[in-house]
Scaffold this active site. Structure first.
Site, mmCIF file in Angstrom:
data_model
loop_
_atom_site.group_PDB
_atom_site.id
_atom_site.type_symbol
_atom_site.label_atom_id
_atom_site.label_comp_id
_atom_site.label_asym_id
_atom_site.label_seq_id
_atom_site.Cartn_x
_atom_site.Cartn_y
_atom_site.Cartn_z
ATOM 1 C CD GLU A 173 -3.141 -0.982 2.124
ATOM 2 O OE1 GLU A 173 -3.053 -0.167 3.066
ATOM 3 O OE2 GLU A 173 -4.116 -1.741 1.974
ATOM 4 C CD GLU A 291 -3.757 -5.825 3.021
ATOM 5 O OE1 GLU A 291 -4.601 -5.149 3.648
ATOM 6 O OE2 GLU A 291 -2.534 -5.600 3.055
HETATM 7 O O1 AHR Z 1 -5.060 -5.891 6.982
HETATM 8 C C1 AHR Z 1 -4.945 -4.758 7.791
HETATM 9 C C2 AHR Z 1 -4.250 -3.613 7.099
HETATM 10 O O2 AHR Z 1 -5.030 -3.179 6.035
HETATM 11 C C3 AHR Z 1 -2.922 -3.911 6.450
HETATM 12 O O3 AHR Z 1 -1.853 -3.809 7.341
HETATM 13 C C4 AHR Z 1 -2.817 -2.859 5.391
HETATM 14 O O4 AHR Z 1 -2.072 -3.292 4.282
HETATM 15 C C5 AHR Z 1 -4.244 -2.532 5.054
HETATM 16 O O5 AHR Z 1 -4.479 -1.174 5.091
#
Ligand code: AHR
Length: 496
Positions: A173, A291
């Site tokens: 990210e 994610e």
């Molecule tokens: O999964 C939780 C968080 O969400 C992670 O650390 C990040 O990559 C995202 O913003």
């Protein structure tokens, strides 16, 4: 009862299911590692401190890859802190989550845990505070056979065989201002390109994931993805996408979250294909949705430098599990381009598995749809046409009452239909047209539903939400299934 018409044909194939879309994620965050997968004092801990009760549940989810060690954590992580004698490892502040990291668990422990859990590591390198050189060093530590500084250090640390980690994420990210050492797209593109070159020089067999956008709501989306891919197109195999959903109060909107995921995935595909066209490239860029989940971000309260405090420990309701099922259908319906997807995360932190320190482990509501899809969503995904009435939503306009996907596993001659019925008032009778398969016999229809959409599993009542079998009513001439109101359904059929 609502009437739905369902159609799938064995000749209309979207693509083969890459099992990597059933992957997950463990970050050094809250209790994911400490008192999650690793708790040396726990009664079920093995000689390395891994909780065997948790490991058994992880194994039962059929997960091929687990992304590690972050997440936001990785952007401040020095991987060399987590190797060697445990007594000598430094205790550090983790600036991503305002906690204290003891480093008692690191790369070697993760690799051992992954091996015992029958899965592979998907490693992320630090492109926040970290350098391309340090990323290359980690590849050398993990994958080089021996005879060099970093590979010999791995051997000295008790691991003579290289780990052969195939899939690597170029940071996490990096588009997000919350990221440690956040970069703009040009600076990330340049830094990630140099890291990619070094990492592939060290081990040309690896594949790389470039950081795409951390969500469609960030204002740099999708320009970030375009710029990053213009730098990295020839050097990476995947662009990442991250997406989380929460209930802001309008349940129909929440149940329609899969529409947003659909739009997000399509926009990333189109952006990648634009870069492909611009570069006159023959190569197709795949998506790593590394994610995704339901996550109540608004509830997050950062701690005060505690060690492994409860953090992001969402307790999932039946409603959350229904939304989750809808998202899984959308991922499957994109198997031609989505080749990796990681449920974020795996244990305690927004996870399907929840542990009590020193106590039991339970399955959250989301455990069940994930397990069903990872077990039976194999083979190929067929184009599914559902003729369904709609529900009107504020965010997405009219959304079909039934959202579905179909997999055909030619190897064992089974068809599996996964379907979300978003109607909270009425059941839906689904007339199922699968005539290209010839004679078909229903095997089972399993439903996740209940009178209380807010019901959750807890250590005290661990089985409040669990799937139930429903009676099969149709026959091979007339396949009809009743999807109860507000339900997640798995229908399995045998091709005779
Ligand atoms: O999964 C939780 C968080 O969400 C992670 O650390 C990040 O990559 C995202 O913003």
């Amino acid at each position: 009862m609502k009437k739905i018409k369902f159609f799938a044909d064995k000749n209309f194939v979207i693509g083969a299911v890459n099992p990597n879309i059933f992957s997950s994620f463990i970050e050094h965050l809250g209790r994911a590692v400490y008192t999650g997968i690793y708790e040396p004092d726990h009664p079920t801990a093995d000689e390395q401190g891994f909780r065997k009760d948790v490991m058994e549940l992880v194994k039962s989810l059929n997960i091929p890859l687990v992304r590690y060690p972050g997440g936001n954590f990785v952007s401040g992580y020095d991987w060399t802190d987590g190797i060697g004698l445990k007594a000598d490892r430094p205790v550090r502040l983790d600036l991503a989550w305002r906690t204290t990291e003891t480093n008692q668990f690191g790369t070697d422990e993760f690799m051992d845990w992954a091996k015992k859990s029958n899965l592979q590591a998907m490693m992320a390198v630090n492109l926040g505070t970290g350098t391309p050189k340090e990323a290359g060093n980690l590849v050398e530590y993990c994958n080089h056979p021996g005879g060099t500084y970093w590979s010999d250090l791995r051997i000295k640390n008790g691991h003579p065989e290289p780990y052969q980690v195939k899939t690597w994420c170029l940071g996490n990210e990096m588009d997000g201002p919350w990221q440690i050492c956040h970069l703009d797209a040009v600076d990330y593109g340049k830094k990630a390109l140099e890291a990619a070159k070094i990492m592939k020089w060290v081990d040309p067999s690896i594949e790389l994931v470039a950081c795409g956008s951390s969500g469609p709501l960030i204002e740099t989306f999708p320009e970030w993805d375009r710029v990053v891919l213009e730098y990295l197109y020839d050097h990476v195999e995947y662009i990442s996408c991250h997406r989380y959903y929460e209930n802001f109060g309008d349940i129909d909107d929440f149940l329609g979250s899969h529409v947003d995921l659909e739009n997000f995935i399509n926009t990333v595909i189109h952006t990648a294909d634009y870069v492909k066209a611009k570069k006159r490239s023959q190569k197709t860029m795949y998506l790593s949705v590394d994610e995704w989940n339901v996550w109540y971000i608004k509830r997050v309260k950062l701690p005060d430098w505690d060690i492994a405090p409860p953090l992001l420990e969402d307790i999932y309701s039946l409603l959350d599990a229904l939304v989750f099922g809808g998202l899984m259908c959308t991922l499957l319906n994109h198997v031609d381009r989505v080749k990796i997807a990681c449920l974020a995360q795996l244990v305690n932190v927004i996870a399907p598995i929840f542990t009590v320190k020193g106590g039991p482990v339970i399955k959250q509501s989301t455990f069940y749809p994930f397990q069903q899809v990872s077990t039976y969503g194999r083979g190929t995904v067929l184009k599914t046409i559902v003729d369904s009435p709609t529900i009107s939503t504020n965010l997405y306009g009219p959304v079909p009452v039934v959202h579905s996907t179909t997999t055909y596993n030619e190897a064992d001659g089974t068809i599996t239909i996964f379907a979300l019925n978003s109607d909270r008032e009425e059941a839906a009778e689904m007339a199922t047209e699968l005539r290209s398969f010839g004679n078909i016999v229903p095997i089972e229809h399993v439903v996740l539903d209940g009178i209380d959409l807010d019901a959750v599993n807890t250590p005290e009542e661990p089985e409040k939400i669990k799937p139930r079998m429903v009676e099969l009513t149709g026959n091979s001439q007339e396949l009809k299934f009743v999807l109860p109101k507000a339900s997640w359904n798995m229908i399995r059929l045998a091709v005779k």
